[in-house]
Scaffold this active site. Sequence first.
Site, short mmCIF file in Angstrom:
data_model
loop_
_atom_site.label_atom_id
_atom_site.label_comp_id
_atom_site.label_asym_id
_atom_site.label_seq_id
_atom_site.Cartn_x
_atom_site.Cartn_y
_atom_site.Cartn_z
N HIS A 24 37.10 42.80 37.20
CA HIS A 24 38.19 41.98 37.75
C HIS A 24 37.59 40.81 38.53
O HIS A 24 36.61 40.98 39.24
CB HIS A 24 39.07 42.84 38.67
CG HIS A 24 40.31 42.15 39.11
ND1 HIS A 24 41.28 41.75 38.21
CD2 HIS A 24 40.73 41.76 40.33
CE1 HIS A 24 42.27 41.16 38.88
NE2 HIS A 24 41.95 41.15 40.15
N ASP B 234 38.08 45.52 33.88
CA ASP B 234 39.20 45.16 34.74
C ASP B 234 40.36 46.13 34.56
O ASP B 234 41.03 46.12 33.53
CB ASP B 234 39.66 43.73 34.42
CG ASP B 234 40.82 43.28 35.29
OD1 ASP B 234 41.11 43.95 36.30
OD2 ASP B 234 41.44 42.25 34.97
N CYS C 151 43.47 36.07 38.60
CA CYS C 151 43.86 37.27 39.34
C CYS C 151 45.32 37.17 39.79
O CYS C 151 46.21 37.12 38.96
CB CYS C 151 42.94 37.52 40.55
SG CYS C 151 41.20 37.54 40.19
#
Length: 260
Positions: A228, A196, A149
């Site tokens: 995500h 995502d 991330c």
Amino acid sequence: MVAPKQLLASLATIGSALGAYSFPPHQVRNAGEPVGQLKNISGIEMYISYPPGRNTSDKVLLFVTDIFGVPLLQNKLLADSLAANDYLVVMPDLFEGDAISVEEQEAGLNLTEWRALHPTPKIDSIINTTIGYLRNELKVQRIGGLGFCFGGKYVPRFLTANGGIDIGFIAHPSSLTEPEIGGIAKGISIAAGTLDASFNATAKGRAESILNTNNVTFQSNLYYGAPHGFAVRVNQSVPQQAYAKQASFIQAVTWFNAWL
Ligand SMILES: *[C@@H]1O[C@H](CO)[C@@H](O)[C@H](O)[C@H]1NC(C)=O
Ligand SMILES: *[C@@H]1O[C@H](CO)[C@@H](O)[C@H](O)[C@H]1NC(C)=O
Ligand SMILES: *[C@@H]1O[C@H](CO)[C@@H](O)[C@H](O)[C@H]1NC(C)=O
Ligand SMILES: *[C@@H]1O[C@H](CO)[C@@H](O)[C@H](O)[C@H]1NC(C)=O
Ligand SMILES: *[C@@H]1O[C@H](CO)[C@@H](O)[C@H](O)[C@H]1NC(C)=O
Ligand SMILES: *[C@@H]1O[C@H](CO)[C@@H](O)[C@H](O)[C@H]1NC(C)=O
Ligand SMILES: *[C@@H]1O[C@H](CO)[C@@H](O)[C@H](O)[C@H]1NC(C)=O
């Protein structure tokens, strides 16, 4: 039809061609107590997870976290799972004690304001200091970098020709720009999810095209039904999510076993 024995023998041949290749890699651990240690090094708190039975390894991974950072149990367990595959794993606190908790995020904390407190040059500097510790104090020759991330932006920034990371893996990166992808000069493995929005299938395709044009050794996988954060935090009751977490972990271990 290839007999299992022959298949294993040919995998072993591929393995020896690639060096210290271990097959199959250990599983990712999703629950339990972390086994690493917190250390304050150069003013940065670092979670260090050791390979089984040792406090050192010539295979070292720098773990660049998401916004939940060192406090998140799943980050520590992921670092431990990598270490169980014979790596020394170092995960620095990028946020000087100000990592976000899942509860704060769910309560709607203003991420724009939080990000402004942790600007790119500051994060770069913490990663650079960590690399300095690995190279100068632990005398590490080659460093593998993982970014998840938030951290998925930073590993590419250190995979430039003169960057301090030698080989990288990123999963569902946030705020990763095309110039940053264009700067990558060393190998990278990418894990992306169809759900995502931060790095969708179009962004993945663009990244592949840029890396291919630049002759960078790369690998990329798109995981169906993966949101995500899937390489770190998933709902284990959803088969596509549980699969994506485990498979992306094996993707990372296989990649580093081959190229680090
Ligand atoms: C780490 O050590 C430095 C001094 O070397 C100190 O200023 C800092 O507060 C410590 N950080 C943590 C998280 O303990
Ligand atoms: C491993 O142990 C040695 C000797 O105690 C120490 O100097 C070194 O810093 C340790 N390495 C890590 C990564 O903790
Ligand atoms: C978050 O903070 C920024 C900067 O202070 C502000 O512009 C923005 O409107 C805030 N967002 C929300 C959802 O409150
Ligand atoms: C990176 O860290 C080294 C020490 O390991 C230091 O000499 C150098 O100035 C740092 N560079 C940046 C851009 O912070
Ligand atoms: C990915 O996002 C971009 C805009 O952010 C959009 O144009 C594109 O259609 C999206 N791709 C997919 C496969 O959803
Ligand atoms: C990539 O490799 C090809 C074939 O060797 C070469 O023609 C091309 O210039 C290289 N591209 C870059 C960006 O280095
Ligand atoms: C996880 O997925 C299951 C099955 O879809 C669902 O019932 C449950 O509410 C989900 N848990 C969370 C925390 O979202």
